[in-house]
Design an enzyme around this catalytic site. Structure first.
Site, PDB file in Angstrom:
ATOM      1  N   HIS A  45      -0.499  -1.576   7.271  1.00 45.23           N
ATOM      2  CA  HIS A  45      -1.011  -0.380   6.586  1.00 45.23           C
ATOM      3  C   HIS A  45      -2.533  -0.522   6.526  1.00 45.23           C
ATOM      4  O   HIS A  45      -3.048  -1.299   5.725  1.00 45.23           O
ATOM      5  CB  HIS A  45      -0.415  -0.316   5.180  1.00 45.23           C
ATOM      6  CG  HIS A  45      -0.554   1.004   4.495  1.00 45.23           C
ATOM      7  ND1 HIS A  45       0.485   1.571   3.803  1.00 45.23           N
ATOM      8  CD2 HIS A  45      -1.589   1.864   4.379  1.00 45.23           C
ATOM      9  CE1 HIS A  45       0.081   2.731   3.280  1.00 45.23           C
ATOM     10  NE2 HIS A  45      -1.188   2.911   3.622  1.00 45.23           N
ATOM     11  N   PHE A  46      -3.236   0.199   7.375  1.00 43.07           N
ATOM     12  CA  PHE A  46      -4.689   0.000   7.434  1.00 43.07           C
ATOM     13  C   PHE A  46      -5.345   0.429   6.132  1.00 43.07           C
ATOM     14  O   PHE A  46      -4.837   1.263   5.396  1.00 43.07           O
ATOM     15  CB  PHE A  46      -5.295   0.700   8.659  1.00 43.07           C
ATOM     16  CG  PHE A  46      -5.699   2.125   8.465  1.00 43.07           C
ATOM     17  CD1 PHE A  46      -6.978   2.442   8.014  1.00 43.07           C
ATOM     18  CD2 PHE A  46      -4.828   3.158   8.748  1.00 43.07           C
ATOM     19  CE1 PHE A  46      -7.367   3.744   7.838  1.00 43.07           C
ATOM     20  CE2 PHE A  46      -5.210   4.476   8.577  1.00 43.07           C
ATOM     21  CZ  PHE A  46      -6.484   4.770   8.119  1.00 43.07           C
ATOM     22  N   HIS A  47      -6.477  -0.193   5.837  1.00 45.46           N
ATOM     23  CA  HIS A  47      -7.203   0.065   4.589  1.00 45.46           C
ATOM     24  C   HIS A  47      -8.651  -0.357   4.765  1.00 45.46           C
ATOM     25  O   HIS A  47      -8.975  -1.157   5.642  1.00 45.46           O
ATOM     26  CB  HIS A  47      -6.554  -0.679   3.416  1.00 45.46           C
ATOM     27  CG  HIS A  47      -6.317  -2.120   3.676  1.00 45.46           C
ATOM     28  ND1 HIS A  47      -5.275  -2.588   4.467  1.00 45.46           N
ATOM     29  CD2 HIS A  47      -6.998  -3.223   3.282  1.00 45.46           C
ATOM     30  CE1 HIS A  47      -5.326  -3.900   4.519  1.00 45.46           C
ATOM     31  NE2 HIS A  47      -6.374  -4.316   3.814  1.00 45.46           N
ATOM     32  N   LEU A  48      -9.503   0.185   3.928  1.00 44.59           N
ATOM     33  CA  LEU A  48     -10.936  -0.075   3.976  1.00 44.59           C
ATOM     34  C   LEU A  48     -11.334  -0.960   2.791  1.00 44.59           C
ATOM     35  O   LEU A  48     -11.004  -0.651   1.649  1.00 44.59           O
ATOM     36  CB  LEU A  48     -11.703   1.251   3.901  1.00 44.59           C
ATOM     37  CG  LEU A  48     -13.221   1.174   3.843  1.00 44.59           C
ATOM     38  CD1 LEU A  48     -13.774   0.780   5.209  1.00 44.59           C
ATOM     39  CD2 LEU A  48     -13.802   2.514   3.420  1.00 44.59           C
ATOM     40  N   PHE A  75       0.807  -1.221   0.000  1.00 53.44           N
ATOM     41  CA  PHE A  75       0.000   0.000   0.000  1.00 53.44           C
ATOM     42  C   PHE A  75       0.843   1.275   0.000  1.00 53.44           C
ATOM     43  O   PHE A  75       0.294   2.369  -0.045  1.00 53.44           O
ATOM     44  CB  PHE A  75      -0.963   0.012   1.194  1.00 53.44           C
ATOM     45  CG  PHE A  75      -2.050  -1.015   1.090  1.00 53.44           C
ATOM     46  CD1 PHE A  75      -2.911  -1.042   0.010  1.00 53.44           C
ATOM     47  CD2 PHE A  75      -2.209  -1.961   2.082  1.00 53.44           C
ATOM     48  CE1 PHE A  75      -3.913  -1.989  -0.088  1.00 53.44           C
ATOM     49  CE2 PHE A  75      -3.213  -2.911   2.000  1.00 53.44           C
ATOM     50  CZ  PHE A  75      -4.064  -2.923   0.911  1.00 53.44           C
TER      51      PHE A  75
END
Length: 159
Positions: free
Chosen positions: A119-122, A25
């Site tokens: 790596h945060f994500h939606l 990401f």
């Protein structure tokens, strides 16, 4: 006899599901490889990318450019744009694929099922009645009716 064709899975299976050495990401500013990386759209704080190993057809993700492992560190502008992009994606996906519903969410941390927890994500996952059938549940195989390159182009045209 019916055949299920999912060539995208071969790369995943052949790799032994090895994790890349860099964050997938952290895409940087170079846009020359966006089509290859399946980056559909770039916003100010976030970008939209197709999931290389989707739960269902047209599974997309919204991720911040900034490398953050938790939503707690995200700025208001990042979160606001993330939700605006999710809303925009839903409109585009409804127009293109007419799903019967959506799952929208985040898997934060290993215990929550995060595949990439650094790596945060939606996730924005279109759903259809019966899309989780015996092949997915028993055979642990997803059957997708459209190649990712085609999904990329169609979605890029409406986002």
């Amino acid at each position: 006899m019916d055949f299920l064709w999912s060539p995208w899975r071969y790369d995943y299976l052949a790799s032994g599901a090895k994790r890349p050495s860099t964050c997938v990401f952290c895409i940087g500013e170079d846009q020359s490889r966006d089509a290859e990386r399946l980056v559909v759209f770039r916003g100010i704080h976030n970008f939209v990318i197709l999931n290389l190993f989707p739960y269902t057809s047209d599974h997309v993700m919204v991720a911040p450019y900034e490398h953050l492992d938790t939503i707690a560190l995200a700025k208001t502008e990042q979160m606001t744009e993330m939700m605006q992009l999710a809303k925009r994606l839903i409109g585009g996906l409804e127009k293109l694929y007419t799903p019967e519903g959506f799952n929208i969410g985040m898997n934060l941390g290993q215990a929550a099922g995060a595949g990439i927890r650094e790596h945060f994500h939606l996730h924005v996952v279109p759903r259809w009645i019966g899309d989780s059938n015996f092949v997915s549940v028993v055979g642990e195989t997803r059957v997708l009716p459209e190649e990712l390159s085609r999904t990329y182009q169609r979605l890029k045209d409406v986002i």
